[in-house]
Structures are given as C-alpha cells and as structure tokens.
Design a protein around this motif. Structure first.
Motif, PDB file in Angstrom:
ATOM      1  N   LEU A  81       0.809  -1.197   0.168  1.00 38.24           N
ATOM      2  CA  LEU A  81       0.036  -0.090   0.052  1.00 38.24           C
ATOM      3  C   LEU A  81       0.735   1.309   0.111  1.00 38.24           C
ATOM      4  CD1 LEU A  81      -2.808  -1.188   2.489  1.00 38.24           C
ATOM      5  CD2 LEU A  81      -3.057  -0.859   0.043  1.00 38.24           C
ATOM      6  N   THR A  82       1.826   1.309   0.817  1.00 38.13           N
ATOM      7  CA  THR A  82       2.943   2.311   0.779  1.00 38.13           C
ATOM      8  C   THR A  82       3.542   2.392  -0.450  1.00 38.13           C
ATOM      9  OG1 THR A  82       3.295   1.909   3.231  1.00 38.13           O
ATOM     10  CG2 THR A  82       4.776   3.254   2.146  1.00 38.13           C
ATOM     11  N   LEU A  83       4.091   1.471  -0.946  1.00 37.65           N
ATOM     12  CA  LEU A  83       4.871   1.660  -2.343  1.00 37.65           C
ATOM     13  C   LEU A  83       3.674   2.224  -3.300  1.00 37.65           C
ATOM     14  CD1 LEU A  83       7.371   1.212  -4.054  1.00 37.65           C
ATOM     15  CD2 LEU A  83       6.547  -1.087  -4.319  1.00 37.65           C
ATOM     16  N   THR A  84       2.630   1.624  -3.731  1.00 37.72           N
ATOM     17  CA  THR A  84       1.825   2.091  -4.503  1.00 37.72           C
ATOM     18  C   THR A  84       1.391   3.521  -4.575  1.00 37.72           C
ATOM     19  OG1 THR A  84      -0.146   1.279  -3.518  1.00 37.72           O
ATOM     20  CG2 THR A  84       0.736  -0.285  -5.116  1.00 37.72           C
ATOM     21  N   LEU A  85       1.254   3.857  -3.303  1.00 36.97           N
ATOM     22  CA  LEU A  85       0.851   5.247  -3.185  1.00 36.97           C
ATOM     23  C   LEU A  85       1.902   6.184  -3.459  1.00 36.97           C
ATOM     24  CD1 LEU A  85      -0.724   7.761  -2.456  1.00 36.97           C
ATOM     25  CD2 LEU A  85      -0.338   7.254  -0.108  1.00 36.97           C
ATOM     26  N   GLU A  98      13.881   4.361 -10.760  1.00 35.17           N
ATOM     27  CA  GLU A  98      14.673   5.082 -10.072  1.00 35.17           C
ATOM     28  C   GLU A  98      14.211   5.291  -8.741  1.00 35.17           C
ATOM     29  OE1 GLU A  98      16.151   9.529  -9.956  1.00 35.17           O
ATOM     30  OE2 GLU A  98      16.712   8.405 -11.624  1.00 35.17           O
ATOM     31  N   TYR A  99      12.732   5.617  -8.634  1.00 35.80           N
ATOM     32  CA  TYR A  99      12.268   5.824  -7.424  1.00 35.80           C
ATOM     33  C   TYR A  99      11.922   4.364  -6.485  1.00 35.80           C
ATOM     34  CZ  TYR A  99       9.278   6.823  -3.620  1.00 35.80           C
ATOM     35  OH  TYR A  99       8.803   7.014  -2.208  1.00 35.80           O
ATOM     36  N   GLN A 100      11.708   3.491  -7.320  1.00 36.80           N
ATOM     37  CA  GLN A 100      11.328   2.093  -6.650  1.00 36.80           C
ATOM     38  C   GLN A 100      12.870   1.489  -6.087  1.00 36.80           C
ATOM     39  OE1 GLN A 100      10.281   3.116  -9.387  1.00 36.80           O
ATOM     40  NE2 GLN A 100       8.406   2.119  -9.825  1.00 36.80           N
ATOM     41  N   LYS A 101      13.835   1.656  -6.765  1.00 36.47           N
ATOM     42  CA  LYS A 101      15.090   1.313  -6.192  1.00 36.47           C
ATOM     43  C   LYS A 101      15.466   2.396  -5.113  1.00 36.47           C
ATOM     44  CE  LYS A 101      16.917  -0.393 -10.666  1.00 36.47           C
ATOM     45  NZ  LYS A 101      17.863  -0.069 -11.879  1.00 36.47           N
ATOM     46  N   ALA A 102      15.353   3.407  -5.055  1.00 34.56           N
ATOM     47  CA  ALA A 102      15.629   4.357  -3.793  1.00 34.56           C
ATOM     48  C   ALA A 102      14.559   3.847  -2.823  1.00 34.56           C
ATOM     49  CB  ALA A 102      15.351   5.572  -4.208  1.00 34.56           C
ATOM     50  N   TYR A 103      13.550   3.677  -2.859  1.00 33.18           N
ATOM     51  CA  TYR A 103      12.453   3.149  -1.871  1.00 33.18           C
ATOM     52  C   TYR A 103      13.035   1.918  -1.082  1.00 33.18           C
ATOM     53  CZ  TYR A 103       7.771   1.565  -0.121  1.00 33.18           C
ATOM     54  OH  TYR A 103       6.945   0.929   0.827  1.00 33.18           O
ATOM     55  N   LYS A 105      16.211   0.777  -1.220  1.00 37.32           N
ATOM     56  CA  LYS A 105      17.366   0.899  -0.539  1.00 37.32           C
ATOM     57  C   LYS A 105      17.175   1.627   0.618  1.00 37.32           C
ATOM     58  CE  LYS A 105      21.912   2.285  -1.589  1.00 37.32           C
ATOM     59  NZ  LYS A 105      22.588   1.338  -0.917  1.00 37.32           N
ATOM     60  N   ALA A 106      16.177   2.541   0.725  1.00 39.01           N
ATOM     61  CA  ALA A 106      15.822   3.235   2.169  1.00 39.01           C
ATOM     62  C   ALA A 106      15.401   2.121   3.307  1.00 39.01           C
ATOM     63  CB  ALA A 106      14.956   4.179   1.970  1.00 39.01           C
ATOM     64  N   LEU A 107      14.917   0.998   2.782  1.00 38.53           N
ATOM     65  CA  LEU A 107      14.427  -0.030   3.713  1.00 38.53           C
ATOM     66  C   LEU A 107      15.557  -1.291   3.874  1.00 38.53           C
ATOM     67  CD1 LEU A 107      10.721  -0.304   2.365  1.00 38.53           C
ATOM     68  CD2 LEU A 107      11.418   0.477   4.636  1.00 38.53           C
ATOM     69  N   GLU A 108      16.497  -1.051   3.218  1.00 33.40           N
ATOM     70  CA  GLU A 108      17.566  -2.056   3.085  1.00 33.40           C
ATOM     71  C   GLU A 108      18.158  -2.338   4.610  1.00 33.40           C
ATOM     72  OE1 GLU A 108      20.489  -1.567   0.145  1.00 33.40           O
ATOM     73  OE2 GLU A 108      21.593  -0.176   1.327  1.00 33.40           O
ATOM     74  N   HIS A 109      18.075  -1.693   5.587  1.00 35.44           N
ATOM     75  CA  HIS A 109      18.742  -1.658   6.896  1.00 35.44           C
ATOM     76  C   HIS A 109      17.909  -2.660   7.825  1.00 35.44           C
ATOM     77  CE1 HIS A 109      15.913   1.498   7.392  1.00 35.44           C
ATOM     78  NE2 HIS A 109      15.817   1.076   8.657  1.00 35.44           N
ATOM     79  N   LEU A 110      16.788  -2.857   7.281  1.00 36.92           N
ATOM     80  CA  LEU A 110      15.692  -3.705   7.952  1.00 36.92           C
ATOM     81  C   LEU A 110      16.031  -5.192   7.474  1.00 36.92           C
ATOM     82  CD1 LEU A 110      12.520  -1.698   7.569  1.00 36.92           C
ATOM     83  CD2 LEU A 110      13.669  -1.998   9.535  1.00 36.92           C
TER      84      LEU A 110
END
Length: 119
Positions: A81-85, A98-103, A105-110
């Motif tokens: 839901l977060t990604l589609t919005l 580009e946006y999907q990859k950055a999205y 990458k921002a979560l890769e620490h989890l």
C-alpha cells in the motif's frame, strides 16, 4: 497505534487521483483533513455509519505528514500500500524504476522478521 487506520489512509488516498495530488502538494493539510473527516467513516458503507474512536498517534501522523515510508513500514503499514501510493506521488520526479530502487534502498537496513503487517 492503528495499523488498520494507516492502511486505510494509504488505500483510500491511493485510489483517488485528486487525493493523491492533494497529499503530494499539502501532506500536513491532507492528513489533518483525512483524520477529521474520513478516518471514522466505515469503508463501503453509507456516510451515516461511522465510528468515533479512530485517530493517528503522533508518530503515525508525523510519518504521514513527512511522506516517511520507512517510518510507516516500521509502524506496520503494509509495504504494498505504501509503495503504490508513493509511486503515484513521486515516480514522476525520477527516471524509470529510479524511485522504486531508492524506496527499497531506504528499507535495506531492515532485516527479518519484518514488522507485522497484519491488520
């Protein structure tokens, strides 16, 4: 904390192009309006039927107002839901994928186990 309410916000805003644009341009105003006017309306019911107790926590409200998808995920918002919005909000500002990859990458620490996304 209400994962239900977070997911309801993401779901309802994503399905209305005018709300997507409103949320992109004025996230603080949109979150405030949505919480006051829409949060307690039941999905797929007449407008007369509503609850009275749902509200965002300060942490949820901040994450929504700041378009903070990492915090939303950590709070238990469903990642699809977060990604589609957020694609609807921000993909136009980036090149292909580009946006999907950055999205991501921002979560890769989890790491596993991820926050529970069941509502």
């Amino acid at each position: 904390m209400s994962k239900y309410l977070l997911n309801k916000f993401l779901f309802t805003v994503d399905r209305d192009p005018e709300l997507v644009e409103r949320y992109r341009a004025d996230p603080v105003g949109t979150v405030t309006w949505w919480e006051q006017e829409m949060a307690n309306k039941l999905l797929n019911c007449t407008s007369a039927e509503q609850s009275t107790w749902l509200a965002f926590t300060d942490e949820e409200r901040r994450a929504l107002r700041e378009h903070d998808h990492v915090a939303l995920f950590e709070l238990g918002a469903h990642p699809f839901l977060t990604l589609t919005l957020f694609i609807a909000l921000f993909e136009r500002d980036h090149g292909p994928l580009e946006y999907q990859k950055a999205y991501g990458k921002a979560l890769e620490h989890l790491s596993l186990p991820y926050p529970d996304v069941a509502t």
